[in-house]
Enzyme design. Structure first.
Site, short mmCIF file in Angstrom:
data_model
loop_
_atom_site.label_atom_id
_atom_site.label_comp_id
_atom_site.label_asym_id
_atom_site.label_seq_id
_atom_site.Cartn_x
_atom_site.Cartn_y
_atom_site.Cartn_z
N GLY A 276 -10.00 11.30 0.41
CA GLY A 276 -9.41 12.64 0.60
C GLY A 276 -9.80 13.56 -0.55
O GLY A 276 -10.25 14.69 -0.35
N HIS A 277 -9.65 13.05 -1.77
CA HIS A 277 -10.04 13.83 -2.95
C HIS A 277 -11.55 14.12 -2.92
O HIS A 277 -12.00 15.22 -3.24
CB HIS A 277 -9.72 13.06 -4.24
CG HIS A 277 -8.27 12.76 -4.45
ND1 HIS A 277 -7.76 11.48 -4.42
CD2 HIS A 277 -7.21 13.57 -4.70
CE1 HIS A 277 -6.45 11.52 -4.66
NE2 HIS A 277 -6.09 12.77 -4.82
N GLN B 103 6.79 17.81 -11.69
CA GLN B 103 6.97 17.90 -10.25
C GLN B 103 7.64 16.65 -9.66
O GLN B 103 7.77 16.54 -8.45
CB GLN B 103 5.65 18.21 -9.54
CG GLN B 103 4.63 17.09 -9.54
CD GLN B 103 3.32 17.54 -8.96
OE1 GLN B 103 2.62 18.37 -9.55
NE2 GLN B 103 2.93 17.03 -7.79
N SER C 298 -2.68 8.43 -2.54
CA SER C 298 -2.62 7.51 -3.69
C SER C 298 -1.40 6.59 -3.56
O SER C 298 -1.40 5.46 -4.02
CB SER C 298 -2.53 8.30 -4.99
OG SER C 298 -3.53 9.28 -5.03
N MET D 77 -3.92 14.27 -9.13
CA MET D 77 -3.12 13.43 -10.02
C MET D 77 -3.78 12.05 -10.14
O MET D 77 -3.12 11.07 -10.52
CB MET D 77 -1.69 13.31 -9.50
CG MET D 77 -0.99 14.67 -9.49
SD MET D 77 0.79 14.57 -9.62
CE MET D 77 1.17 13.75 -8.09
N GLY D 78 -5.05 11.97 -9.80
CA GLY D 78 -5.79 10.73 -9.99
C GLY D 78 -5.57 9.69 -8.91
O GLY D 78 -5.07 10.01 -7.83
P1 AMP Z 1 -2.88 14.44 -5.40
O1 AMP Z 1 -3.75 13.68 -6.33
O2 AMP Z 1 -2.11 13.58 -4.45
O3 AMP Z 1 -2.03 15.46 -6.11
O4 AMP Z 1 -3.85 15.27 -4.46
C1 AMP Z 1 -4.81 16.14 -5.00
C2 AMP Z 1 -5.35 17.00 -3.89
O5 AMP Z 1 -5.94 16.17 -2.89
C3 AMP Z 1 -4.24 17.81 -3.19
O6 AMP Z 1 -4.73 19.10 -2.90
C4 AMP Z 1 -4.00 17.02 -1.94
O7 AMP Z 1 -3.50 17.80 -0.87
C5 AMP Z 1 -5.40 16.50 -1.63
N1 AMP Z 1 -5.34 15.33 -0.77
C6 AMP Z 1 -4.60 14.20 -0.97
N2 AMP Z 1 -4.75 13.34 0.06
C7 AMP Z 1 -5.62 13.93 0.93
C8 AMP Z 1 -6.18 13.55 2.19
N3 AMP Z 1 -5.88 12.40 2.77
N4 AMP Z 1 -7.04 14.41 2.79
C9 AMP Z 1 -7.35 15.60 2.21
N5 AMP Z 1 -6.86 16.02 1.02
C10 AMP Z 1 -6.00 15.20 0.39
#
Ligand code: AMP
Length: 287
Positions: free
Chosen positions: A37-38, A62, A187, A31-32
């Site tokens: 982590g990303h 969501q 994020s 989601m940017g």
């Molecule tokens: P989001 O942008 O928050 O929807 O996250 C996109 C992807 O990145 C999802 O699969 C999350 O689980 C993963 N993600 C977010 N934060 C982390 C993190 N700290 N470590 C590993 N993966 C992450």
């Protein structure tokens, strides 16, 4: 070549071209407001495939609270600039109308698992997550898709989705990337003050402490341990602990009494400065 597409027909045609020449395609849905982590997911995607697509889409379906959706950080230009450096092959960043051109008359129905952990107070959240994943998988038809284990319940449900619906995409889970303090990168951390950031490092401290205490004493009273841990976090300044629970990784059943032969994780969601944070940590010796 680096491609940025907003339209489904554009990304579909790029995918067709690459499928024809036998490229293995991976997808990292996001989601940017990208962070390390990303980027870890992207690095792993590169190891497992020849063509990496990152999607950026803040999925309104969501979010069960409009305010949370409106406040979700958006940094598309910065994200694109960073992804250019990371060697991804394409970005898919559609707008709302492209993904949801009209109201759906068909929806996803999840049994029980959407009523525990994050599903308890985010009604409909996982229906929205699975809806966007089905859409992205149908558009991109990835051989591999990568997800963070930070969102373990989401990972669990997406794995079940591909199994139960015979979707031909391999799901890979990546352990959580953390700040030096232990805080899981998210994020949503962008919305926290410096003071709150300092307090949030206690989430990882508590998860590690619970893990250690259980490993040192398998017969420990889990209910009591979780209750004093929650109290401790509230005293430190968290507004609310939405849950602090130990569950079996395989089926998300609640752990009442520790069994060293079962793979458990400790799950937490806590609110600070009106921001909802989540984390989890495995307990067993195999990690
Ligand atoms: P989001 O942008 O928050 O929807 O996250 C996109 C992807 O990145 C999802 O699969 C999350 O689980 C993963 N993600 C977010 N934060 C982390 C993190 N700290 N470590 C590993 N993966 C992450």
């Amino acid at each position: 070549m680096f491609n940025i597409f907003q339209r489904i027909d554009q990304i579909s045609s790029l995918i067709n071209q690459n499928k024809i020449i036998g490229k293995k395609i991976s997808l990292v849905p996001t989601m940017g407001s990208l962070h390390e982590g990303h980027f870890k997911l992207i690095e792993e995607a590169k190891l497992h495939s020849d063509f990496v697509i990152v999607s950026i889409f803040v999925n309104k379906k969501q979010f069960n609270q409009k305010e949370d959706y409106n406040k979700y950080p958006r940094n598309l230009d910065k994200d694109i600039a960073m992804l250019k450096q990371k060697g991804v092959n394409a970005i898919f960043c559609p707008d709302d109308v492209e993904i949801y051109p009209k109201d759906n008359i068909i929806s996803i129905n999840i049994k029980d698992v959407d009523r525990i952990l994050c599903g308890k107070d985010r009604i409909g959240h996982f229906n929205g997550v699975l809806l966007i994943i089905i859409k992205l998988f149908s558009i991109i038809r990835p051989d591999i898709a990568l997800f963070g284990l930070k969102d373990f319940q989401q990972f669990f449900l997406i794995k079940r989705l591909v199994q139960e619906f015979n979707i031909n995409t391999k799901i890979i889970g990546i352990e959580t990337i953390r700040e030096k303090s232990g805080l899981a990168l998210s994020s949503r951390n962008l919305r926290l003050s410096n003071n709150a950031i300092e307090i949030t490092s206690n989430i990882f401290y508590i998860l590690s402490d619970i893990r250690k205490k259980i490993i040192n004493n398998n017969k420990i009273n889990i209910d009591h341990l979780l209750n004093i841990s929650k109290k401790y976090l509230i005293e430190l300044g968290f507004q609310k602990i939405l849950y602090l629970e130990i569950r079996d990784e395989e089926n998300l059943n609640l752990c009442i009494k520790y069994n060293p032969n079962v793979k458990y994780r400790i799950f937490i969601s806590a609110i600070i400065e009106d921001v909802r944070l989540i984390d989890n940590y495995p307990i067993g010796e195999w990690y």
